[in-house]
Enzyme design. Structure first.
Site, short mmCIF file in Angstrom:
data_model
loop_
_atom_site.label_atom_id
_atom_site.label_comp_id
_atom_site.label_asym_id
_atom_site.label_seq_id
_atom_site.Cartn_x
_atom_site.Cartn_y
_atom_site.Cartn_z
N GLY A 14 39.72 35.36 41.55
CA GLY A 14 39.23 35.69 40.21
C GLY A 14 39.95 36.83 39.53
O GLY A 14 39.32 37.60 38.79
N ASN A 16 42.21 36.62 37.09
CA ASN A 16 42.17 36.35 35.65
C ASN A 16 40.75 36.51 35.11
O ASN A 16 40.56 36.94 33.97
CB ASN A 16 42.72 34.96 35.34
CG ASN A 16 44.21 34.98 35.12
OD1 ASN A 16 44.72 35.77 34.34
ND2 ASN A 16 44.93 34.10 35.80
N HIS A 111 48.13 28.36 33.04
CA HIS A 111 49.05 27.82 34.03
C HIS A 111 50.26 28.75 34.14
O HIS A 111 50.76 29.24 33.11
CB HIS A 111 49.52 26.42 33.64
CG HIS A 111 50.45 25.82 34.64
ND1 HIS A 111 50.03 25.37 35.87
CD2 HIS A 111 51.79 25.61 34.59
CE1 HIS A 111 51.08 24.91 36.54
NE2 HIS A 111 52.15 25.04 35.79
N ASP A 147 47.59 20.01 33.60
CA ASP A 147 48.44 20.99 32.91
C ASP A 147 49.00 20.43 31.60
O ASP A 147 50.18 20.62 31.27
CB ASP A 147 49.59 21.46 33.83
CG ASP A 147 49.08 22.11 35.09
OD1 ASP A 147 48.01 22.77 35.03
OD2 ASP A 147 49.71 21.97 36.15
N GLU A 176 49.83 37.01 32.92
CA GLU A 176 48.62 36.21 32.73
C GLU A 176 47.43 37.09 32.36
O GLU A 176 46.61 36.73 31.50
CB GLU A 176 48.28 35.44 34.01
CG GLU A 176 49.24 34.32 34.36
CD GLU A 176 48.83 33.62 35.64
OE1 GLU A 176 47.62 33.36 35.82
OE2 GLU A 176 49.71 33.34 36.48
#
Length: 220
Positions: A14, A16, A111, A147, A176
């Site tokens: 986790g 992100n 992604h 994706d 990201e």
């Protein structure tokens, strides 16, 4: 300001998710994390959510005989939390076309490549093997194909001559963590929308930072 209620789907650590948690602390951020769902009991991301006071739920895909059965319970949990927007953050399950259709243009994924290049798994190893000079990450609206879907925002990361899979992955992950909160802000605020299969509504000021499209705040 009425904030969009966001559900986050995770399967692991986790990181992100943590970036979204930190971004959502800002008073002017247009989204509130309303629920974190993991398909893996004990995922580290659940502890991150607990620490931030965000409700969590485990929906173990292994407990279901079919993907539709799993998705029905997942969908019920999201609607029960009043979720407006959905974010995949290291969620390692493919979803059926029916589920994707129910959340069409309200469901984001990140992604670790500049899509449409290098879809799928083992991304960084493939980038290094191919001798690519630039890679990065992409936030896009989810479609049934893996994706795939309208691109909201991208960040580019140069590939160094001596990069390994691990060193490149670390730098892309740092990108990201900046890109996902930025992209969610764009969607939750209504600054962007989907027309056909393209995201529109983004202003592109002169001199924008070439590494981010659209530019991240403070990078112009």
């Amino acid at each position: 300001m009425t904030k969009k209620r966001v559900g986050v789907l995770i399967s692991g650590r986790g990181s992100n998710l943590q970036a979204l948690i930190e971004a959502a602390k800002a008073p002017d951020y247009p989204a509130k994390l309303a629920l974190v769902v993991s398909n893996v009991a004990g995922a580290q991301g659940l502890a991150r959510a607990d620490d931030a006071g965000i409700p969590t739920q485990v929906v173990d895909h292994k407990a279901f005989a079919s993907r539709p059965g799993f998705e029905a319970v997942l969908d019920e949990a999201l609607h029960g939390a009043g979720v407006d927007l959905l974010c995949n953050a290291g969620f390692m399950r493919l979803l059926t076309e029916d589920f994707v259709t129910r959340w069409l243009n309200r469901h984001l994924n990140i992604h670790p490549s500049l899509l449409p290049a290098f879809k799928g798994l083992n991304t960084h190893a493939r980038v290094v093997e191919a001798g690519a000079k630039i890679t990065g990450c992409t936030v896009h609206f989810v479609r049934a194909a893996m994706d795939d879907g309208p691109i909201v925002a991208q960040a580019a990361v140069p590939v160094a001559p001596d990069d390994t899979e691990d060193s490149l992955a670390a730098r892309v992950l740092a990108a990201e963590h900046k890109l996902y909160p930025h992209a969610l802000r764009l969607v939750a605020s209504g600054d962007v929308r989907v027309e056909g299969e393209h995201v529109v509504g983004i202003s592109r000021p002169e001199g924008e930072n070439a590494l981010f499209s659209p530019p991240l705040p403070g990078t112009l």
